[in-house]
Design an enzyme around this catalytic site. Structure first.
Site, PDB file in Angstrom:
ATOM      1  N   LYS A 145       0.827  -1.209   0.000  1.00 11.87           N
ATOM      2  CA  LYS A 145       0.000   0.000   0.000  1.00 11.87           C
ATOM      3  C   LYS A 145       0.863   1.261   0.000  1.00 11.87           C
ATOM      4  CE  LYS A 145      -1.644   1.485   4.052  1.00 11.87           C
ATOM      5  NZ  LYS A 145      -1.376   2.856   4.523  1.00 11.87           N
ATOM      6  N   ASN A 146       1.834   1.317   0.899  1.00  8.56           N
ATOM      7  CA  ASN A 146       2.585   2.568   1.046  1.00  8.56           C
ATOM      8  C   ASN A 146       3.538   2.833  -0.111  1.00  8.56           C
ATOM      9  OD1 ASN A 146       1.140   3.173   3.302  1.00  8.56           O
ATOM     10  ND2 ASN A 146       2.689   2.444   4.749  1.00  8.56           N
TER      11      ASN A 146
ATOM     12  N   CYS B 139      -4.260  12.705  12.510  1.00  2.02           N
ATOM     13  CA  CYS B 139      -5.134  11.555  12.292  1.00  2.02           C
ATOM     14  C   CYS B 139      -5.158  10.739  13.567  1.00  2.02           C
ATOM     15  CB  CYS B 139      -4.671  10.737  11.095  1.00  2.02           C
ATOM     16  SG  CYS B 139      -3.169   9.831  11.433  1.00  2.02           S
TER      17      CYS B 139
ATOM     18  N   ARG C 161       1.101  14.423  13.212  1.00  2.00           N
ATOM     19  CA  ARG C 161       1.705  14.256  11.896  1.00  2.00           C
ATOM     20  C   ARG C 161       1.922  15.563  11.133  1.00  2.00           C
ATOM     21  NH1 ARG C 161      -0.823   8.816   9.395  1.00  2.00           N
ATOM     22  NH2 ARG C 161       1.210   8.687   8.423  1.00  2.00           N
TER      23      ARG C 161
ATOM     24  N   ASP D  69       4.181  -0.025  12.104  1.00  2.00           N
ATOM     25  CA  ASP D  69       2.973  -0.585  11.488  1.00  2.00           C
ATOM     26  C   ASP D  69       2.717  -2.046  11.885  1.00  2.00           C
ATOM     27  OD1 ASP D  69       2.627   1.847  10.287  1.00  2.00           O
ATOM     28  OD2 ASP D  69       3.378   1.230   8.321  1.00  2.00           O
TER      29      ASP D  69
ATOM     30  N   ARG E  94      -8.817   0.290   4.444  1.00  2.34           N
ATOM     31  CA  ARG E  94      -7.823   1.218   3.891  1.00  2.34           C
ATOM     32  C   ARG E  94      -6.554   0.475   3.514  1.00  2.34           C
ATOM     33  NH1 ARG E  94      -7.151   6.718   7.108  1.00  2.34           N
ATOM     34  NH2 ARG E  94      -5.862   6.953   5.263  1.00  2.34           N
TER      35      ARG E  94
HETATM   36  N1  EPU Z   1       7.024  13.904  11.225  1.00  3.57           N
HETATM   37  C1  EPU Z   1       7.237  15.207  11.622  1.00  3.57           C
HETATM   38  N2  EPU Z   1       7.358  16.169  10.675  1.00  3.57           N
HETATM   39  C2  EPU Z   1       7.294  15.894   9.332  1.00  3.57           C
HETATM   40  C3  EPU Z   1       7.082  14.551   8.931  1.00  3.57           C
HETATM   41  C4  EPU Z   1       6.951  13.589   9.912  1.00  3.57           C
HETATM   42  O1  EPU Z   1       7.298  15.487  12.828  1.00  3.57           O
HETATM   43  O2  EPU Z   1       7.414  16.818   8.529  1.00  3.57           O
HETATM   44  C5  EPU Z   1       6.858  12.862  12.267  1.00  3.57           C
HETATM   45  C6  EPU Z   1       5.460  12.244  12.208  1.00  3.57           C
HETATM   46  O3  EPU Z   1       4.523  13.068  12.876  1.00  3.57           O
HETATM   47  C7  EPU Z   1       5.692  10.915  12.876  1.00  3.57           C
HETATM   48  C8  EPU Z   1       7.103  10.564  12.444  1.00  3.57           C
HETATM   49  O4  EPU Z   1       7.713  11.775  11.999  1.00  3.57           O
HETATM   50  O5  EPU Z   1       5.608  11.053  14.276  1.00  3.57           O
HETATM   51  C9  EPU Z   1       7.192   9.544  11.316  1.00  3.57           C
HETATM   52  O6  EPU Z   1       6.452  10.010  10.208  1.00  3.57           O
HETATM   53  P1  EPU Z   1       6.820   9.671   8.693  1.00  3.57           P
HETATM   54  O7  EPU Z   1       6.833  10.932   7.935  1.00  3.57           O
HETATM   55  O8  EPU Z   1       8.004   8.788   8.666  1.00  3.57           O
HETATM   56  O9  EPU Z   1       5.544   8.821   8.290  1.00  3.57           O
HETATM   57  P2  EPU Z   1       4.562   9.038   7.047  1.00  3.57           P
HETATM   58  O10 EPU Z   1       5.349   9.250   5.808  1.00  3.57           O
HETATM   59  O11 EPU Z   1       3.526  10.037   7.401  1.00  3.57           O
HETATM   60  C10 EPU Z   1       4.537   6.510   6.435  1.00  3.57           C
HETATM   61  C11 EPU Z   1       3.492   5.447   6.253  1.00  3.57           C
HETATM   62  C12 EPU Z   1       2.924   5.064   7.592  1.00  3.57           C
HETATM   63  C13 EPU Z   1       4.061   4.540   8.470  1.00  3.57           C
HETATM   64  C14 EPU Z   1       5.144   5.609   8.590  1.00  3.57           C
HETATM   65  C15 EPU Z   1       6.368   5.147   9.375  1.00  3.57           C
HETATM   66  C16 EPU Z   1       2.641   6.036   4.069  1.00  3.57           C
HETATM   67  C17 EPU Z   1       1.507   6.481   3.241  1.00  3.57           C
HETATM   68  N3  EPU Z   1       2.441   5.977   5.382  1.00  3.57           N
HETATM   69  O12 EPU Z   1       3.882   7.620   7.011  1.00  3.57           O
HETATM   70  O13 EPU Z   1       1.989   4.014   7.351  1.00  3.57           O
HETATM   71  O14 EPU Z   1       3.577   4.211   9.749  1.00  3.57           O
HETATM   72  O15 EPU Z   1       5.592   6.002   7.273  1.00  3.57           O
HETATM   73  O16 EPU Z   1       6.911   3.997   8.819  1.00  3.57           O
HETATM   74  O17 EPU Z   1       3.695   5.702   3.543  1.00  3.57           O
HETATM   75  C18 EPU Z   1       0.183   2.587   7.859  1.00  3.57           C
HETATM   76  O18 EPU Z   1       0.372   2.028   6.766  1.00  3.57           O
HETATM   77  O19 EPU Z   1      -0.594   2.115   8.743  1.00  3.57           O
HETATM   78  C19 EPU Z   1       0.874   3.846   8.152  1.00  3.57           C
HETATM   79  C20 EPU Z   1       0.487   4.686   9.097  1.00  3.57           C
END
Ligand code: EPU
Length: 430
Positions: free
Chosen positions: A33-34, A127, A132, A317, A409
């Protein structure tokens, strides 16, 4: 898209699981998915058509399809193959109604800026698992020369031409790494992203971009180097198997003390999951070339401690699913969530099934119990819903899970796949 989102939305149904049934056999894993969500955003970098294979049929994928459609892309989805005609990309505004429901749709900001010189994307908002924020994406785009303003909940970004830069990420954010890597593919000169996320989905996105002619090195390490090119060309690309779906089936086998073969997987993506299952006392082994098998162990199942970390650490995850498993392991376990600040909401629901868990800050202390007993429970987010399904498979009696829109989802035909292994579960109207 040929499958309508409406067909998949299941807010009114519940899942009835009769627990305690042994599973047996082989189960298939869909595309990640991701990866799919990031790669769909990445397709905007191409000025022609792209064909992406092994795309899972999920609500989130269809929502991303709606964002692309709103930007002028022709989207066709047919049995796992996604055709995206990006020739007429002309709109730079991502619709709030969808971005607010799907955080990953914010990732279109990088490609839009690189292609059109302008992007207007609503702030995705928090969320169920945390606030986030997106400041790492924004600061990185500014380093690439974009002017970024945030007004009335909307991120406006402009750049006549993005310029390569050295970017250090304070945290190896998956989304920020993906946004900046995509933006840099069409920038002038070289971009170096330090402290980049090393997740397999980042590597998959890099490989997809490379298949369109992008020059990217180092994806999968802490330093990614991108040398900008003037344009990217058409491609056909196949997405990697979903390591979290695979991990969820691995825990399904473990929690029911069953013997299940899971394929296809890329075993290196599952190292922490395999290691933890073996540590608890199961037999988790790689079956060449692309399978992993989980079997019951010979002795007791002992609790263990888990701390979630960016890849190659233990994946956030998989935290909720392992917590379900640890509720039935002997002794005490401590689960520490370090990636998201609000990802322990499944604890209250697991307690309804008889689990003994105490939460202190970002730690959950689990004392193993001999059995769980079925009860009505509510899913609070995607992986929490998977944890409740797993707990329900092991619990005595009937577990009824509501809030299934979370499950849909991220898992394609989960109950059908579990039924094929012998599980007793059915989705019915509430
Ligand atoms: N963060 C910040 N500032 C930013 C970006 C991120 O503080 O500008 C923080 C977030 O709030 C969080 C942490 O950094 O506390 C990690 O966030 P990250 O950006 O790595 O995650 P993401 O890109 O929003 C993706 C996956 C998530 C998965 C995370 C970590 C997708 C669409 N989503 O999210 O997937 O948990 O990486 O591996 O790629 C899921 O599939 O259930 C899911 C939540």
């Amino acid at each position: 898209m040929t499958t309508q989102v409406g067909e998949l939305l299941t807010t009114d149904s519940v899942l009835r699981i009769r627990g305690g049934v042994l599973l047996r056999g082989e189960v298939g894993v869909n595309g990640a998915k991701n990866s799919a969500l990031a790669i769909m955003a990445g397709a905007l970098l191409c000025s022609q058509e792209c064909r992406i294979r092994n795309v899972p049929n999920l609500v989130d994928v269809h929502r991303m399809g709606q964002v692309l459609t709103a930007l002028g892309v022709k989207v066709r989805y047919d049995r796992g193959a996604l055709e995206l005609d990006v020739t007429h990309l002309h709109r730079s505004l991502a619709p709030y109604e969808i971005v607010s429901q799907l955080r990953a749709s914010f990732f279109v900001i990088g490609p839009l800026l690189a292609r059109l010189g302008v992007a207007r994307v609503p702030m995705p908002g928090g969320c169920a698992i945390g606030a986030r924020p997106v400041e790492l994406h924004v600061r990185g785009l500014q380093a690439l020369g974009a002017v970024v303003q945030i007004e009335h909940g909307m991120v406006h970004a402009y750049a006549r031409k993005l310029k390569g830069a050295n970017i250090y990420l304070d945290y190896p954010s998956v989304g920020a790494t993906e946004t900046l890597m995509m933006a840099a593919t069409l920038a002038e000169g070289e971009t170096v992203i330090e402290n980049a996320a090393q997740e397999p989905e980042v590597v998959d996105l890099a490989n997809f971009c490379r298949s369109m002619g992008a020059k990217i090195r180092g994806a999968g390490t802490k330093t990614i180097t991108v040398v900008g090119v003037p344009r990217l060309h058409t491609t056909e690309y196949s997405i990697i198997p979903d390591r979290i779906e695979a991990g969820t089936f691995m825990v399904a086998a473990a929690i029911t003390r069953s013997d299940v073969l899971i394929t296809p997987v890329i075993p290196e993506h599952l190292t922490p999951v395999i290691a933890k299952l073996n540590e608890i006392g199961f037999q988790a082994t790689v079956e060449a070339p692309n399978g992993v098998r989980v079997q019951p162990g010979a002795g007791v199942y002992q609790g263990t401690d888990i701390e979630t970390l960016p890849f190659p650490g233990f994946p956030t995850d998989m935290q909720a699913q392992f917590m379900a498993l640890l509720t039935l392991s002997e002794g005490s376990s401590v689960v520490t969530e370090t990636v998201f600040e609000n990802r322990l909401r499944h604890v209250a629901e697991l307690q309804r099934l008889g689990a003994n868990i105490r939460v202190k800050g970002n730690h959950a202390v689990i004392q193993g119990v001999p059995f769980l007993s079925g009860a009505p429970v509510t899913a609070t987010d995607l992986r929490a819903s998977a944890a409740l399904v797993l707990a329900g498979l092991a619990a005595q009696g009937e577990t009824v899970i509501s809030g299934l829109h979370h499950l849909d989802r991220g898992y394609e035909r989960l109950e059908e796949k579990l039924r094929s292994l012998g599980a007793d579960l059915v989705r019915v109207a509430a």
